[in-house]
Design a protein around this motif. Structure first.
Motif, PDB file in Angstrom:
ATOM      1  N   CYS A  12       0.924  -1.096   0.004  1.00 55.73           N
ATOM      2  CA  CYS A  12      -0.005   0.089   0.069  1.00 55.73           C
ATOM      3  C   CYS A  12       0.790   1.316   0.070  1.00 55.73           C
ATOM      4  O   CYS A  12       1.657   1.269   0.879  1.00 55.73           O
ATOM      5  N   TYR A  13       0.574   2.039  -0.876  1.00 57.36           N
ATOM      6  CA  TYR A  13       1.377   3.404  -0.823  1.00 57.36           C
ATOM      7  C   TYR A  13       1.021   4.444   0.323  1.00 57.36           C
ATOM      8  O   TYR A  13       1.906   5.318   0.694  1.00 57.36           O
ATOM      9  N   ARG A  14      -0.018   4.056   1.108  1.00 56.88           N
ATOM     10  CA  ARG A  14       0.130   4.953   2.358  1.00 56.88           C
ATOM     11  C   ARG A  14       0.493   4.179   3.868  1.00 56.88           C
ATOM     12  O   ARG A  14       0.900   4.534   4.746  1.00 56.88           O
ATOM     13  N   HIS A  15       0.371   2.589   3.533  1.00 55.56           N
ATOM     14  CA  HIS A  15       0.880   1.914   4.445  1.00 55.56           C
ATOM     15  C   HIS A  15       1.970   0.907   4.048  1.00 55.56           C
ATOM     16  O   HIS A  15       1.543  -0.414   3.419  1.00 55.56           O
ATOM     17  N   VAL A  22      -4.582  -4.792  -5.183  1.00 57.83           N
ATOM     18  CA  VAL A  22      -5.633  -3.904  -5.696  1.00 57.83           C
ATOM     19  C   VAL A  22      -4.801  -2.588  -5.821  1.00 57.83           C
ATOM     20  O   VAL A  22      -4.393  -2.223  -5.088  1.00 57.83           O
ATOM     21  N   LEU A  23      -5.273  -2.424  -7.144  1.00 53.98           N
ATOM     22  CA  LEU A  23      -4.869  -0.845  -7.604  1.00 53.98           C
ATOM     23  C   LEU A  23      -6.058  -0.146  -7.776  1.00 53.98           C
ATOM     24  O   LEU A  23      -7.010  -0.170  -8.171  1.00 53.98           O
ATOM     25  N   CYS A  24      -5.694   1.209  -7.420  1.00 51.90           N
ATOM     26  CA  CYS A  24      -6.557   2.238  -7.911  1.00 51.90           C
ATOM     27  C   CYS A  24      -6.794   2.467  -9.271  1.00 51.90           C
ATOM     28  O   CYS A  24      -5.892   2.393 -10.293  1.00 51.90           O
ATOM     29  N   GLN A  25      -8.132   2.429  -9.588  1.00 52.40           N
ATOM     30  CA  GLN A  25      -8.585   2.560 -11.080  1.00 52.40           C
ATOM     31  C   GLN A  25      -8.090   3.665 -11.811  1.00 52.40           C
ATOM     32  O   GLN A  25      -8.050   3.830 -13.024  1.00 52.40           O
ATOM     33  N   CYS A  27      -5.216   6.109 -10.569  1.00 52.12           N
ATOM     34  CA  CYS A  27      -3.420   6.331 -10.669  1.00 52.12           C
ATOM     35  C   CYS A  27      -2.823   5.275 -10.644  1.00 52.12           C
ATOM     36  O   CYS A  27      -1.708   5.308 -11.000  1.00 52.12           O
ATOM     37  N   GLY A  28      -3.537   3.817 -10.399  1.00 48.29           N
ATOM     38  CA  GLY A  28      -2.636   2.800 -10.274  1.00 48.29           C
ATOM     39  C   GLY A  28      -2.037   2.390  -9.366  1.00 48.29           C
ATOM     40  O   GLY A  28      -1.204   1.463  -9.123  1.00 48.29           O
ATOM     41  N   LYS A  29      -1.996   3.356  -8.227  1.00 48.88           N
ATOM     42  CA  LYS A  29      -1.324   2.892  -6.834  1.00 48.88           C
ATOM     43  C   LYS A  29      -1.876   1.803  -6.044  1.00 48.88           C
ATOM     44  O   LYS A  29      -3.026   1.340  -6.316  1.00 48.88           O
ATOM     45  N   THR A  30      -1.020   1.064  -5.288  1.00 47.79           N
ATOM     46  CA  THR A  30      -1.666  -0.032  -4.571  1.00 47.79           C
ATOM     47  C   THR A  30      -2.363   0.455  -3.454  1.00 47.79           C
ATOM     48  O   THR A  30      -1.643   1.208  -2.638  1.00 47.79           O
ATOM     49  N   VAL A  31      -3.383  -0.077  -3.143  1.00 40.44           N
ATOM     50  CA  VAL A  31      -4.121   0.229  -1.877  1.00 40.44           C
ATOM     51  C   VAL A  31      -4.464  -0.916  -1.004  1.00 40.44           C
ATOM     52  O   VAL A  31      -5.022  -1.841  -1.449  1.00 40.44           O
ATOM     53  N   CYS A  32      -4.367  -0.610   0.204  1.00 45.23           N
ATOM     54  CA  CYS A  32      -4.911  -1.821   1.185  1.00 45.23           C
ATOM     55  C   CYS A  32      -6.420  -1.842   1.357  1.00 45.23           C
ATOM     56  O   CYS A  32      -7.148  -0.624   1.022  1.00 45.23           O
ATOM     57  N   PRO A  33      -7.029  -2.812   2.170  1.00 44.14           N
ATOM     58  CA  PRO A  33      -8.533  -2.351   2.340  1.00 44.14           C
ATOM     59  C   PRO A  33      -8.901  -1.044   2.958  1.00 44.14           C
ATOM     60  O   PRO A  33     -10.089  -0.548   2.725  1.00 44.14           O
ATOM     61  N   CYS A  35      -7.437   1.751   2.577  1.00 42.74           N
ATOM     62  CA  CYS A  35      -7.382   2.846   1.927  1.00 42.74           C
ATOM     63  C   CYS A  35      -8.265   2.808   0.490  1.00 42.74           C
ATOM     64  O   CYS A  35      -7.999   3.567  -0.540  1.00 42.74           O
ATOM     65  N   GLN A  36      -9.201   1.781   0.587  1.00 39.76           N
ATOM     66  CA  GLN A  36      -9.937   1.582  -0.729  1.00 39.76           C
ATOM     67  C   GLN A  36     -11.252   2.247  -0.695  1.00 39.76           C
ATOM     68  O   GLN A  36     -12.055   2.294   0.300  1.00 39.76           O
ATOM     69  N   VAL A  37     -11.640   3.156  -1.639  1.00 41.82           N
ATOM     70  CA  VAL A  37     -12.754   3.789  -1.772  1.00 41.82           C
ATOM     71  C   VAL A  37     -13.635   3.416  -3.012  1.00 41.82           C
ATOM     72  O   VAL A  37     -13.169   3.479  -4.123  1.00 41.82           O
ATOM     73  N   GLN A  38     -14.759   2.695  -2.639  1.00 41.04           N
ATOM     74  CA  GLN A  38     -15.524   2.091  -3.724  1.00 41.04           C
ATOM     75  C   GLN A  38     -15.941   3.105  -4.611  1.00 41.04           C
ATOM     76  O   GLN A  38     -16.583   4.235  -4.395  1.00 41.04           O
ATOM     77  N   ALA A  39     -15.556   3.074  -5.811  1.00 47.46           N
ATOM     78  CA  ALA A  39     -16.049   3.834  -6.949  1.00 47.46           C
ATOM     79  C   ALA A  39     -17.108   3.116  -7.705  1.00 47.46           C
ATOM     80  O   ALA A  39     -17.478   1.939  -7.679  1.00 47.46           O
ATOM     81  N   ALA A  40     -17.693   3.706  -8.863  1.00 52.11           N
ATOM     82  CA  ALA A  40     -18.728   3.250  -9.730  1.00 52.11           C
ATOM     83  C   ALA A  40     -18.138   1.975 -10.417  1.00 52.11           C
ATOM     84  O   ALA A  40     -18.805   0.873 -10.672  1.00 52.11           O
ATOM     85  N   VAL A  41     -16.657   1.962 -10.730  1.00 52.38           N
ATOM     86  CA  VAL A  41     -16.080   0.732 -11.393  1.00 52.38           C
ATOM     87  C   VAL A  41     -14.769   0.700 -10.622  1.00 52.38           C
ATOM     88  O   VAL A  41     -13.879   1.634 -10.546  1.00 52.38           O
ATOM     89  N   GLY A  42     -14.783  -0.365  -9.776  1.00 52.56           N
ATOM     90  CA  GLY A  42     -13.416  -0.718  -9.115  1.00 52.56           C
ATOM     91  C   GLY A  42     -13.441   0.116  -7.815  1.00 52.56           C
ATOM     92  O   GLY A  42     -14.382   0.273  -7.234  1.00 52.56           O
ATOM     93  N   VAL A  43     -12.279   0.625  -7.446  1.00 51.04           N
ATOM     94  CA  VAL A  43     -12.038   1.242  -6.223  1.00 51.04           C
ATOM     95  C   VAL A  43     -10.845   2.471  -6.540  1.00 51.04           C
ATOM     96  O   VAL A  43     -10.286   2.454  -7.512  1.00 51.04           O
ATOM     97  N   HIS A  44     -11.108   3.377  -5.858  1.00 48.79           N
ATOM     98  CA  HIS A  44     -10.176   4.742  -6.013  1.00 48.79           C
ATOM     99  C   HIS A  44      -9.338   4.586  -4.723  1.00 48.79           C
ATOM    100  O   HIS A  44      -9.807   4.265  -3.453  1.00 48.79           O
ATOM    101  N   CYS A  45      -8.050   5.111  -4.844  1.00 45.64           N
ATOM    102  CA  CYS A  45      -7.215   5.401  -3.496  1.00 45.64           C
ATOM    103  C   CYS A  45      -7.796   6.556  -2.943  1.00 45.64           C
ATOM    104  O   CYS A  45      -8.755   7.421  -3.568  1.00 45.64           O
ATOM    105  N   VAL A  46      -7.484   7.094  -1.559  1.00 47.07           N
ATOM    106  CA  VAL A  46      -8.148   8.062  -0.814  1.00 47.07           C
ATOM    107  C   VAL A  46      -7.684   9.456  -1.379  1.00 47.07           C
ATOM    108  O   VAL A  46      -8.703  10.251  -1.672  1.00 47.07           O
ATOM    109  N   ASP A  47      -6.655   9.474  -2.028  1.00 42.35           N
ATOM    110  CA  ASP A  47      -6.269  10.994  -2.665  1.00 42.35           C
ATOM    111  C   ASP A  47      -7.216  10.985  -3.818  1.00 42.35           C
ATOM    112  O   ASP A  47      -7.808  12.196  -4.278  1.00 42.35           O
ATOM    113  N   CYS A  48      -7.240  10.200  -4.515  1.00 41.50           N
ATOM    114  CA  CYS A  48      -8.262  10.199  -6.058  1.00 41.50           C
ATOM    115  C   CYS A  48      -9.651  10.395  -5.674  1.00 41.50           C
ATOM    116  O   CYS A  48     -10.306  11.253  -6.242  1.00 41.50           O
ATOM    117  N   ALA A  49      -9.994   9.841  -4.690  1.00 36.94           N
ATOM    118  CA  ALA A  49     -11.611   9.661  -4.166  1.00 36.94           C
ATOM    119  C   ALA A  49     -11.716  11.381  -3.582  1.00 36.94           C
ATOM    120  O   ALA A  49     -12.772  11.919  -4.009  1.00 36.94           O
TER     121      ALA A  49
END
Length: 281
Positions: A12-15, A22-25, A27-33, A35-49
């Motif tokens: 995880c880029y934050r931890h 699991v990658l942010c849809q 920016c492509g960063k790796t995110v742990c559970p 730091c995952q924000v559910q998006a319409a498709v897949g998940v986003h990282c906290v920063d992108c969300a």
């Protein structure tokens, strides 16, 4: 089953101590559970969300409609003062004298009719009531509309609205009713609150149907013989309250504070002027 190879990109880029695949849809960063924000498709990282959230619109101007307190102190005080006077009215031996000393009739501002000149009754009468039902109905309406308007306008503007609307009701009684018809009650002030609330809510696109029905029913009741209601005070208070509601909405910009004060003072002066003219006619 073979283990996935350990790679810095799989943490995880934050931890950094948490492995994830699991990658942010976005920016492509790796995110742990966590730091995952559910998006319409897949998940986003906290920063992108956070970046994807719609920005809150900035106010077009600083509004003068603010109160520093969430407690409706003025509303409670008005209810308390009104209840106190009703208790005085109910005391055997002095109650009738209290009512007679503070009620209003046109004769008290028309010296030619022979009654003493006592214009302060135009205000004191709004704290008096003819029955417990009269008191309860008005205080319930004051409790409902007063809290909302006090929070919206602030204490000083709200108190000014209440008193000037009450004065407007008395002026209407002076102009229209029999000069020897004694009146009591906060109905003029209450209708003023309703008038102001209607204008302010209408200005902001609110639904006023229920309020219109309530005002209409009360106005009609005032014209029914036998109810003993001063419909003149209702009309006067409603008109004065609506006028002040218009003043408040048109001078909301904090830079228009002086203009707002001048217009409110002009409203009070206009009501007094109508009383003086009626006395001279």
């Amino acid at each position: 089953m073979s283990q996935a190879p350990v790679d810095a990109d799989n943490f995880c880029y934050r931890h950094p101590g948490r492995q994830s695949f699991v990658l942010c849809q976005r920016c492509g960063k790796t995110v742990c559970p966590e730091c995952q924000v559910q998006a319409a498709v897949g998940v986003h990282c906290v920063d992108c969300a956070r970046q994807n959230r719609p920005a809150r619109p900035k106010p077009r101007f600083v509004t003068a409609f603010r109160s520093t307190s969430t407690q409706p102190v003025v509303t409670y005080s008005l209810i308390g003062v009104t209840a106190f006077f009703f208790i005085l009215q109910s005391v055997p031996g002095i109650g009738q004298s209290v009512t007679q000393a503070l009620q209003y009739a046109g004769a008290y501002t028309q010296p030619a009719l022979g009654a003493p000149l006592e214009p302060w009754r135009m205000i004191t009468s709004i704290f008096m009531h003819g029955s417990i039902l009269h008191l309860l109905f008005n205080m319930y309406a004051l409790f409902i509309f007063g809290q909302m308007l006090e929070h919206t306008l602030g204490r000083a503007r709200y108190l000014t609205l209440y008193l000037l609307a009450g004065l407007g009701g008395s002026v209407a009684v002076d102009l229209i009713a029999s000069p020897f018809q004694g009146v009591v009650g906060a109905s003029g002030a209450i209708f003023g609150l309703m008038g102001a609330f209607f204008v302010i809510q209408r200005h902001f696109g609110g639904n006023n149907i229920q309020l219109l029905i309530l005002v209409g029913i009360n106005l009609v009741i005032g014209f029914i013989p036998g109810f003993g209601i001063a419909w003149q005070a209702h009309l006067g208070g409603l008109a004065a309250g609506a006028l002040m509601g218009l003043i408040f909405t048109k001078t909301r910009n904090v830079r228009q504070k002086n203009t707002q004060i001048l217009l409110l003072v002009a409203t009070g002066v206009g009501l007094v002027a109508l009383t003086v003219v009626r006395a001279l006619v």
